[in-house]
Design a protein around this motif. Structure first.
Motif, PDB file in Angstrom:
ATOM      1  N   ASN A 171      -7.933  11.468  -3.014  1.00  0.00           N
ATOM      2  CA  ASN A 171      -6.789  12.036  -2.289  1.00  0.00           C
ATOM      3  C   ASN A 171      -5.574  12.283  -3.167  1.00  0.00           C
ATOM      4  O   ASN A 171      -4.758  13.160  -2.864  1.00  0.00           O
ATOM      5  N   SER A 172      -5.430  11.520  -4.257  1.00  0.00           N
ATOM      6  CA  SER A 172      -4.187  11.570  -5.040  1.00  0.00           C
ATOM      7  C   SER A 172      -4.409  11.803  -6.535  1.00  0.00           C
ATOM      8  O   SER A 172      -3.479  11.624  -7.317  1.00  0.00           O
ATOM      9  N   GLY A 179      -6.205   6.870  -8.353  1.00  0.00           N
ATOM     10  CA  GLY A 179      -6.197   5.814  -7.355  1.00  0.00           C
ATOM     11  C   GLY A 179      -6.244   4.460  -8.020  1.00  0.00           C
ATOM     12  O   GLY A 179      -6.942   4.289  -9.032  1.00  0.00           O
ATOM     13  N   GLU A 211       0.824  -1.201   0.000  1.00  0.00           N
ATOM     14  CA  GLU A 211       0.000   0.000   0.000  1.00  0.00           C
ATOM     15  C   GLU A 211       0.858   1.252   0.000  1.00  0.00           C
ATOM     16  O   GLU A 211       1.904   1.310   0.651  1.00  0.00           O
ATOM     17  N   GLN A 222      -3.206   0.153  -3.672  1.00  0.00           N
ATOM     18  CA  GLN A 222      -3.320  -0.899  -2.666  1.00  0.00           C
ATOM     19  C   GLN A 222      -3.480  -2.230  -3.383  1.00  0.00           C
ATOM     20  O   GLN A 222      -4.271  -2.345  -4.326  1.00  0.00           O
ATOM     21  N   LYS A 232      -8.746   6.537  -3.012  1.00  0.00           N
ATOM     22  CA  LYS A 232      -7.376   6.998  -3.260  1.00  0.00           C
ATOM     23  C   LYS A 232      -7.343   8.086  -4.332  1.00  0.00           C
ATOM     24  O   LYS A 232      -6.533   9.010  -4.265  1.00  0.00           O
ATOM     25  N   PRO A 237       0.067   5.850  -1.066  1.00  0.00           N
ATOM     26  CA  PRO A 237      -1.049   6.787  -1.276  1.00  0.00           C
ATOM     27  C   PRO A 237      -1.810   6.578  -2.589  1.00  0.00           C
ATOM     28  O   PRO A 237      -2.983   6.936  -2.687  1.00  0.00           O
TER      29      PRO A 237
END
Length: 345
Positions: A103-104, A107, A72, A77, A100, A74
């Motif tokens: 946030n990034s 993902g 995992e 996963q 994700k 950022p």
């Protein structure tokens, strides 16, 4: 052939899966998934799996809670499902990819060591419903496809799916394999006692094969996308996908044994790249432009990806889902065995 309301089928599927020992949430996820496949016209991934999934669960069922996180960061996963149901695993992994991406910007989630993953288009569609671009790549499915110039099964069916959002409409979704046809569609032809069309299968003499039994006996293989003339394109796409998915999911590249069977899910947050309203305008305008092409005499409509399925869904929501007699008999048999009530048809 009985024609059955989708809610009835969903209740039967859920009842069978619960009685076979599948946990509530997972039974609901799987039931909704397979019936939705039928609603969209993908009968090859629909309720004919009720008896198969039910029997498999009676023999052994691994709940999603038994999975392991291998890696995992950022952005990404990676999961080892340890034998979990593929539909549940990819549903959960899709949610991780979305989180994700929030946030990034991008993902990703990878999955290996799970069972049948169902209709692949369901997962990127869910991503697109969140206003993102969704992509799913796999190197799963049985060894059923031959390389260009061969009839020996060396390649997996390996479906891929992509989906992009629309404004107030179901997403544009492409769900396909790099073979000329999905294996489940051949099984549906066999279940309906129909001849396999020219162009789907090739036998060891290099001729088209029309008998479904030859496919089931592994005396014929599915042609790569492009068929006998341009199959090098389908083979190339399939091999490149193996080279991406196999190593990144740690499932490995297919070698004829146990390797393969991974899935790589990607969610892209459009708002991190461009204005979302501009994006929605552009994809809709492009679809309108393509649909405006002058039709050939026998063509009724020109569709953008996913629109044909939505038309089938609208029809089947009203009229019901046609279920082949042999499939209905299998459903009744396992439901009766597990004491799940079946309505009179």
């Amino acid at each position: 052939m009985p024609i059955i309301n989708h809610k009835v089928l969903e209740n039967i599927a859920y009842g069978v899966f619960k009685a076979a020992g599948i946990p509530d949430e997972e039974a609901e996820i799987i039931s909704d998934h397979i019936v939705t496949a039928n609603l969209l016209g993908h009968d090859s991934h629909g309720v004919w799996y009720i008896s198969r999934y039910g029997q498999q669960a009676l023999e052994k069922y691994v709940p999603w809670q038994n999975h392991d996180v291998i890696r995992e960061n950022p952005l990404f996963q990676l999961f080892n499902g340890n034998g979990a149901h593929g539909i549940v695993a990819l549903t959960k992994a899709t949610s991780i990819a979305i989180d994700k991406a929030h946030n990034s910007a991008i993902g990703m989630a990878g999955v290996k060591n799970v069972t049948h993953m169902g209709r692949l288009g369901a997962y990127p569609t869910h991503i697109a419903e969140q206003g993102m671009i969704g992509m799913v790549w796999t190197n799963t499915g049985g060894l059923a496809v031959s390389p260009f110039g061969s009839a020996e099964r060396k390649l997996r069916l390996a479906p891929v799916a992509f989906s992009v959002p629309r404004r107030n409409k179901p997403p544009f979704t492409l769900d396909m394999t790099f073979s000329v046809v999905a294996g489940g569609k051949i099984e549906q032809k066999i279940a309906r006692n129909e001849t396999i069309p020219d162009g789907w299968l090739v036998n060891r003499n290099g001729n088209y094969e029309n008998e479904g039994s030859a496919y089931q006996n592994q005396n014929a293989s599915i042609l790569p996308l492009g068929g006998l003339q341009f199959g090098h394109k389908g083979q190339g796409l399939s091999m490149i996908m193996e080279m991406i998915v196999g190593p990144l999911t740690q499932a490995g590249c297919t070698d004829g044994n146990e390797k393969g069977g991974g899935a790589l899910i990607t969610a892209i947050d459009i708002s991190e790249f461009t204005d979302i309203e501009t994006y929605l305008d552009e994809v809709e305008e492009f679809a309108d432009y393509v649909r405006s092409a002058e039709k050939l005499p026998e063509t009724k409509d020109i569709y953008a990806p996913g629109e044909m399925e939505e038309a089938v869904k609208t029809h089947r929501n009203k009229t019901g889902i046609p279920v082949p007699d042999v499939t209905w008999e299998e459903i009744v048999e396992i439901a009766t065995r597990l004491k799940v009530s079946i309505p009179s048809i």
